[in-house]
Design a protein around this motif. Structure first.
Motif, short mmCIF file in Angstrom:
data_model
loop_
_atom_site.label_atom_id
_atom_site.label_comp_id
_atom_site.label_asym_id
_atom_site.label_seq_id
_atom_site.Cartn_x
_atom_site.Cartn_y
_atom_site.Cartn_z
N UNK A 53 0.82 -1.21 0.00
CA UNK A 53 0.00 0.00 0.00
C UNK A 53 0.86 1.26 0.00
N UNK A 54 0.54 2.15 -0.93
CA UNK A 54 1.22 3.42 -1.18
C UNK A 54 2.61 3.27 -1.80
N UNK A 55 3.40 2.33 -1.34
CA UNK A 55 4.77 2.24 -1.81
C UNK A 55 4.89 1.65 -3.20
N UNK A 56 4.07 0.66 -3.51
CA UNK A 56 4.17 -0.01 -4.81
C UNK A 56 2.84 -0.68 -5.11
N UNK A 57 2.05 -0.07 -5.96
CA UNK A 57 0.75 -0.63 -6.34
C UNK A 57 0.61 -0.60 -7.86
N UNK A 58 -0.26 -1.46 -8.37
CA UNK A 58 -0.44 -1.55 -9.83
C UNK A 58 -0.99 -0.24 -10.40
N UNK A 59 -1.87 0.40 -9.67
CA UNK A 59 -2.38 1.71 -10.05
C UNK A 59 -2.06 2.69 -8.91
N UNK A 60 -1.59 3.88 -9.28
CA UNK A 60 -1.35 4.89 -8.26
C UNK A 60 -1.64 6.27 -8.82
N UNK A 61 -1.75 7.23 -7.91
CA UNK A 61 -2.00 8.62 -8.30
C UNK A 61 -0.69 9.38 -8.32
N UNK A 62 -0.60 10.35 -9.21
CA UNK A 62 0.60 11.17 -9.25
C UNK A 62 0.35 12.45 -10.02
N UNK A 63 1.39 13.25 -10.12
CA UNK A 63 1.42 14.35 -11.08
C UNK A 63 2.63 14.12 -11.97
N UNK A 64 2.50 14.55 -13.22
CA UNK A 64 3.63 14.44 -14.14
C UNK A 64 3.73 15.73 -14.94
#
Length: 490
Positions: free
Chosen positions: A161-172
């Motif tokens: 959880x949070x550290x490495x998930x198949x889908x995650x949120x971010x900004x790019x």
């Protein structure tokens, strides 16, 4: 309250997993490898978003949104990019379902196969640069400074959880520039923005550096990073900023007419942070009692718990506390006055401690008579009875002090667990206990890979402030001109 958390000393991994769940931050979803970010966890992410978004806009960037789906052919255009992401891509092959004629629910309609498969975005360089080709014709269109808040998919097999998930949120962020120097300055500027955010909002000290070729973003000429130390001595990459050179411009034929009236390829950057910062926030500061949140990112900065018997005492406490709540809110402090009757004060104390609320106030009938109130700090767990008169200023000052104290504690921990090593024997002994190891490296990918294979330690960065210093590589004995930072990492 439920049983206490596992201790960090006994099982750091279990402590982290349990804290994420018990503090109501996130949970695993029905889709393997994906997570549900719960309201309290999302509130923290929202505060991160707001702060970062303001910083991006202050530096001239604007937000846009690009498609979730990327044609497979786009990824094929930049060779190193596709090489770096090919094994993590989720692929859409069909566009329709139909009822199973055998009564087995729904099945993929074999007649609905897409002419070209679509990739669920692992990152958006390709789809964005295909758009930039239409947006950029002249130097007058540059620089183009775009940021996107989105979700991405990278098909991780071992998730956390949070550290490495198949889908995650971010900004790019994705920017285009007229010159190489402008693009490099943009890359360095955004690294500074990330470091500023990490240290001044997350209260988390970071090292700024450059990644080695082995660790560089796929498709970049150079990757800059910030690296943070967690309480178990492992490193966590907290943000990256990439100088893309002209790689994506050439892949998507993005040219412009420069001031000399000549046609040239634009220069690019990309940069991003994700919900991985939530994991960093937890692991950098929290303790065996629960979350420890820096006030600038805490959804609730102050909670007030009344201790009373009967409606009359509660009404008297409300009459004193309500003006304080109003005054604190006017000063930008997020405050909760919790007079719910379905939970005892003791339960509330434990719950808000678990959730990392920086300041807790308690007031009872005796406090009302004495003109006092109890203030408890989450960072030190100290409790103090003090005069109610002037408590508003005390709270504001205390929040500022907690922010500084949390940072200093993390800074001191990193300093105490950063070591210079000058031999292979020193290196292998120290790395077992965690921490950052400053050591000489001969600059070859082969040596870097061999050290990783033998110790599971990677080169986290070549620090930007690394001084020229003659030495010998810890493994090969070959000449080395500066030290790099090794650590085991998340």
């Amino acid at each position: 309250m439920s049983k206490s958390l596992p201790s960090r000393a006994d099982n750091y991994s279990e402590w982290y997993n349990e804290l994420v769940k018990r503090a109501d931050l996130a949970e695993n979803s029905a889709v393997r490898g994906c997570m549900i970010i719960k309201p309290y966890g999302y509130s923290i992410w929202e505060k991160m978003q707001r702060a970062l978004d303001d910083m991006f806009k202050e530096t001239g960037h604007t937000n846009a949104y690009f498609p979730l789906f990327i044609p497979k052919s786009f990824l094929s255009k930049e060779a190193s990019h596709v090489e770096g992401f090919a094994k993590e891509c989720a692929v859409v092959t069909h566009y329709r379902l139909k009822n199973d004629p055998n009564g087995g629910g729904v099945i993929v309609d074999p007649d609905a196969k897409l002419e070209e498969e679509l990739i669920v975005r692992p990152t958006s360089e390709t789809v964005i640069w295909s758009s930039y080709k239409n947006w950029i014709q002249s130097y007058r269109d540059l620089p183009l400074l775009i940021n996107q808040w989105a979700n991405v998919v990278r098909w991780e097999m071992r998730t956390r959880l949070f550290l490495r998930t198949a889908e995650f949120l971010w900004q790019e962020g994705h920017t285009a520039h007229a010159t190489k120097q402008e693009a490099i300055e943009e890359t360095e500027q955004m690294l500074e923005v990330y470091a500023d955010f990490a240290e001044n909002f997350m209260a988390m000290p970071v090292l700024k550096g450059i990644k080695t070729a082995n660790e560089r973003f796929a498709g970049a000429d150079e990757t800059y990073c910030i690296e943070a130390m967690m309480q178990d001595g492992k490193a966590l990459q907290a943000g990256t900023s990439h100088f893309l050179g002209q790689n994506f411009a050439k892949a998507f034929d993005v040219k412009f007419v420069n001031k000399e009236n000549q046609l040239d390829y634009v220069w690019g950057t990309s940069w991003g942070v994700s919900t991985r910062l939530m994991g960093a926030l937890i692991m950098a500061h929290s303790d065996d009692q629960g979350l420890v949140l820096p006030p600038k990112l805490a959804p609730i900065q102050v909670v007030i718990v009344p201790i009373y018997k009967g409606e009359e005492q509660l009404e008297n406490i409300k009459a004193r506390i309500n003006p304080l709540v109003k005054a604190l809110k006017q000063r930008g402090v997020s405050v909760k006055f919790d007079f719910a009757e379905n939970q005892s004060p003791g339960f509330k104390f434990a719950e808000y401690e678990l959730k990392g609320v920086p300041v807790r106030l308690a007031i009872g009938n005796r406090d009302m008579e004495n003109g006092t109130i109890e203030l408890a700090r989450r960072d030190t767990r100290e409790k103090t009875s003090m005069p109610f008169e002037g408590i508003e200023d005390v709270i504001v000052d205390t929040l500022e002090d907690i922010q500084k104290n949390i940072y200093q504690k993390a800074f001191d921990f990193r300093a105490a667990n950063t070591f210079e090593v000058n031999s292979w024997e020193e290196f292998t002994a120290k790395i077992e206990n965690g921490g950052f190891l400053s050591a000489h490296w001969d600059g070859t990918s082969e040596t870097e890979e061999k050290i990783k294979e033998l110790t599971k330690a990677t080169i986290r960065c070549i620090p930007l402030d690394a001084k020229e210093e003659a030495g010998k590589c810890i493994l090969t004995g070959a000449p080395s001109s500066r030290r790099v930072i090794f650590a085991r990492a998340y």
